[in-house]
Design a protein around this motif. Structure first.
Motif, mmCIF file in Angstrom:
data_model
loop_
_atom_site.group_PDB
_atom_site.id
_atom_site.type_symbol
_atom_site.label_atom_id
_atom_site.label_comp_id
_atom_site.label_asym_id
_atom_site.label_seq_id
_atom_site.Cartn_x
_atom_site.Cartn_y
_atom_site.Cartn_z
ATOM 1 N N CYS A 23 0.946 -1.124 0.087
ATOM 2 C CA CYS A 23 -0.091 -0.010 -0.026
ATOM 3 C C CYS A 23 0.954 1.356 0.040
ATOM 4 O O CYS A 23 1.845 1.402 0.725
ATOM 5 C CB CYS A 23 -1.039 -0.053 1.092
ATOM 6 S SG CYS A 23 -1.647 1.534 1.359
ATOM 7 N N ASN A 25 0.002 4.124 0.804
ATOM 8 C CA ASN A 25 -0.058 5.019 2.175
ATOM 9 C C ASN A 25 0.577 4.257 3.390
ATOM 10 O O ASN A 25 1.035 5.340 4.026
ATOM 11 C CB ASN A 25 -1.645 5.050 2.510
ATOM 12 C CG ASN A 25 -2.214 6.124 3.319
ATOM 13 O OD1 ASN A 25 -1.578 7.298 3.353
ATOM 14 N ND2 ASN A 25 -2.863 5.534 4.338
ATOM 15 N N CYS A 26 0.394 3.170 3.762
ATOM 16 C CA CYS A 26 0.859 2.534 5.003
ATOM 17 C C CYS A 26 1.959 1.594 4.832
ATOM 18 O O CYS A 26 2.534 1.139 5.591
ATOM 19 C CB CYS A 26 -0.292 1.830 5.714
ATOM 20 S SG CYS A 26 -0.963 0.313 5.089
ATOM 21 N N CYS A 42 -7.655 -0.276 1.509
ATOM 22 C CA CYS A 42 -6.632 -1.105 1.924
ATOM 23 C C CYS A 42 -6.787 -1.664 3.271
ATOM 24 O O CYS A 42 -7.432 -1.300 4.074
ATOM 25 C CB CYS A 42 -5.252 -0.379 2.027
ATOM 26 S SG CYS A 42 -3.929 -0.773 3.053
ATOM 27 N N GLY A 44 -4.896 -2.699 5.573
ATOM 28 C CA GLY A 44 -4.045 -2.208 6.490
ATOM 29 C C GLY A 44 -4.273 -0.935 6.913
ATOM 30 O O GLY A 44 -4.635 -0.988 8.465
ATOM 31 N N CYS A 45 -4.627 0.074 6.169
ATOM 32 C CA CYS A 45 -4.817 1.433 6.764
ATOM 33 C C CYS A 45 -6.218 1.740 6.242
ATOM 34 O O CYS A 45 -6.718 2.940 6.850
ATOM 35 C CB CYS A 45 -4.051 2.431 6.287
ATOM 36 S SG CYS A 45 -4.050 2.619 4.561
#
Ligand SMILES: [Zn+2]
Length: 134
Positions: A23, A25-26, A42, A44-45
Motif C-alpha cells: 500500500c 499509504n501505510c 486497503c 492495512g489502513c
C-alpha cells in the motif's frame, strides 16, 4: 520527531512500496482482494481504493503493450529466424500473451495505484488527502 505537514509519505516511498505491491499509504500488503481485483479499501489502513476505476482500464492498456513488447515481438523474431515454425509461433503468441497478462496482472494493478500516487502524492490519507470533497 515532528511530522512534516507537507509530505509524510514521499514519492520515493510510494515507488518503493508500489513496486513490491504494498500500500502506498501505510506500506502493508493490503491492496489485492484477489489476483485480478483490488480491495475496496486497503486492508492495512483503510485507504479508499474504490475510486480506482481508472486503474483497471490503465491495466488493460499496459497489458496489451507489455504483451506486444515481451511476448509477440520476441515470438516474431523466433519465427523470422526460423528457430520455431509458424504454427508453433502462432500458438506461442496466443498462449504466451494470455499467460503473460494473467501472470503480471496483480503487478499491473499495484503499479497503477503506485503511478497514480506518484503523480498525486497529496491524495494519500497519510499526506492529508481524502478529507472530504474538494
Ligand atoms: Zn494501506
Amino acid at each position: 520527531m515532528p511530522v512534516e505537514p507537507a509530505l509524510v509519505v514521499s514519492r520515493a516511498q510510494v515507488i518503493a512500496r508500489g513496486v513490491r505491491c504494498h500500500c502506498p499509504n501505510c506500506g502493508k500488503r493490503g491492496l489485492l482482494a484477489t489476483w485480478f481485483h483490488l480491495n475496496k479499501a486497503c486492508a492495512g489502513c483503510g485507504m479508499d481504493l474504490a475510486k480506482s476505476h481508472g486503474f483497471y482500464s490503465g491495466t488493460t492498456s499496459i497489458g496489451y503493450v507489455a504483451a506486444i513488447l515481451f511476448v509477440l515481438i520476441p515470438d516474431f523474431v523466433l519465427v523470422s529466424a526460423k528457430v520455431i515454425g509458424v504454427t508453433a509461433g502462432i500458438l506461442l503468441g496466443m498462449a504466451g500473451s494470455f499467460a503473460f497478462i494473467v501472470l503480471i496482472y496483480p503487478a499491473m494493478l499495484c503499479w497503477m495505484v503506485m503511478a497514480y500516487h506518484v503523480a498525486l502524492p497529496g491524495e494519500l490519507p497519510a499526506n492529508g488527502g481524502g478529507r472530504g470533497e474538494e
